[in-house]
Design a protein around this motif. Structure first.
Motif, PDB file in Angstrom:
ATOM      1  N   ILE A 191       0.838  -1.195   0.000  1.00 15.36           N
ATOM      2  CA  ILE A 191       0.000   0.000   0.000  1.00 15.36           C
ATOM      3  C   ILE A 191       0.872   1.243   0.000  1.00 15.36           C
ATOM      4  CG2 ILE A 191      -0.327   0.249   2.488  1.00 15.36           C
ATOM      5  CD1 ILE A 191      -3.366   0.720   1.448  1.00 15.36           C
ATOM      6  N   ASN A 192       2.087   1.134   0.537  1.00 13.19           N
ATOM      7  CA  ASN A 192       3.000   2.268   0.598  1.00 13.19           C
ATOM      8  C   ASN A 192       3.409   2.747  -0.791  1.00 13.19           C
ATOM      9  OD1 ASN A 192       3.133   0.470   2.851  1.00 13.19           O
ATOM     10  ND2 ASN A 192       4.848   1.618   3.662  1.00 13.19           N
TER      11      ASN A 192
ATOM     12  N   ILE B 213     -10.604   0.730  -2.778  1.00 13.65           N
ATOM     13  CA  ILE B 213      -9.555   0.095  -1.980  1.00 13.65           C
ATOM     14  C   ILE B 213     -10.237  -0.819  -0.964  1.00 13.65           C
ATOM     15  CG2 ILE B 213      -7.624   0.448  -0.381  1.00 13.65           C
ATOM     16  CD1 ILE B 213      -7.103   1.694  -3.118  1.00 13.65           C
ATOM     17  N   PRO B 214     -10.035  -2.143  -1.082  1.00 13.83           N
ATOM     18  CA  PRO B 214     -10.568  -3.044  -0.054  1.00 13.83           C
ATOM     19  C   PRO B 214      -9.629  -2.970   1.158  1.00 13.83           C
ATOM     20  CG  PRO B 214      -9.500  -4.300  -1.789  1.00 13.83           C
ATOM     21  CD  PRO B 214      -9.410  -2.861  -2.172  1.00 13.83           C
ATOM     22  N   THR B 215     -10.047  -2.280   2.174  1.00 18.37           N
ATOM     23  CA  THR B 215      -9.159  -1.953   3.289  1.00 18.37           C
ATOM     24  C   THR B 215      -8.617  -3.169   4.026  1.00 18.37           C
ATOM     25  OG1 THR B 215     -11.106  -1.632   4.702  1.00 18.37           O
ATOM     26  CG2 THR B 215     -10.166   0.331   3.633  1.00 18.37           C
TER      27      THR B 215
ATOM     28  N   GLY C 279       0.650  -2.750   4.205  1.00 20.26           N
ATOM     29  CA  GLY C 279       1.765  -1.813   4.150  1.00 20.26           C
ATOM     30  C   GLY C 279       2.679  -2.035   5.333  1.00 20.26           C
ATOM     31  N   VAL C 280       3.872  -1.481   5.220  1.00 21.54           N
ATOM     32  CA  VAL C 280       4.860  -1.647   6.286  1.00 21.54           C
ATOM     33  C   VAL C 280       5.388  -0.277   6.682  1.00 21.54           C
ATOM     34  CG1 VAL C 280       7.114  -2.612   6.847  1.00 21.54           C
ATOM     35  CG2 VAL C 280       5.528  -3.912   5.414  1.00 21.54           C
TER      36      VAL C 280
ATOM     37  N   GLN D 155      -2.389   4.863   7.790  1.00 17.54           N
ATOM     38  CA  GLN D 155      -2.340   6.312   7.574  1.00 17.54           C
ATOM     39  C   GLN D 155      -2.374   6.653   6.085  1.00 17.54           C
ATOM     40  OE1 GLN D 155       1.133   7.547   9.722  1.00 17.54           O
ATOM     41  NE2 GLN D 155       0.071   7.543  11.693  1.00 17.54           N
ATOM     42  N   VAL D 156      -1.717   5.841   5.257  1.00 13.12           N
ATOM     43  CA  VAL D 156      -1.749   6.056   3.810  1.00 13.12           C
ATOM     44  C   VAL D 156      -3.188   5.922   3.308  1.00 13.12           C
ATOM     45  CG1 VAL D 156      -1.031   5.115   1.576  1.00 13.12           C
ATOM     46  CG2 VAL D 156       0.645   5.379   3.409  1.00 13.12           C
TER      47      VAL D 156
END
Length: 148
Positions: free
Chosen positions: A89-90, A109-111, A116-117, A124-125
């Motif tokens: 995701i980043n 966006i399927p949350t 992400g890392v 937050q992104v």
């Protein structure tokens, strides 16, 4: 729904792949990292690829639209909405979302199907970068829309 796996892979000699970002320079020295034909360049077995899926590999860049057939494939299939899932995701999901919106697609966006890392930064992104660009739903909410 058409499932398209957008993968990254590189030739073993890295020809055609520019190391113009720190992440790409770091991967350049590894022997089998995302090398075409090796397991690290394939869709992970837990997700798998079925006969109706399409795999769109890229050998350069940071997101799946630039320099690939992805846009034309989606247009030819009548796709107007992209559901951007996966990692990272980043970088990858953000890049895909920005490019898709710029090309005229709606994005979801399927949350619960992105990572992400570190995890907190990924959240937050989603909240601060992707929220103005894409709808945010869970996979259950997406499936409910498709079932309606």
């Amino acid at each position: 729904a058409l499932v398209v796996h957008c993968t990254a892979e590189f030739r073993a000699d890295r020809k055609g792949s520019k190391a113009n970002a720190p992440m790409l320079r770091g991967a350049k020295g590894t022997d089998l990292h995302l090398v075409t034909g090796t397991p690290s360049a394939e869709v992970v077995p837990e997700i798998g690829v079925v006969e109706s899926d399409v795999v769109v590999p890229r050998v350069h860049g940071m997101s799946p639209f630039t320099g690939t057939q992805l846009d034309q494939l989606l247009r030819n299939c009548g796709i107007t909405t992209v559901i951007a899932a996966g990692v990272s995701i980043n970088i990858g999901v953000v890049g895909m979302t920005i490019e898709a919106v710029g090309l005229g697609y709606s994005v979801v966006i399927p949350t619960d199907a992105v990572a992400g890392v570190p995890r907190e930064y990924g959240q937050q992104v989603i909240q601060h970068t992707l929220a103005p660009l894409a709808a945010r739903l869970t996979t259950a909410e997406i499936l409910a829309v498709w079932s309606a």
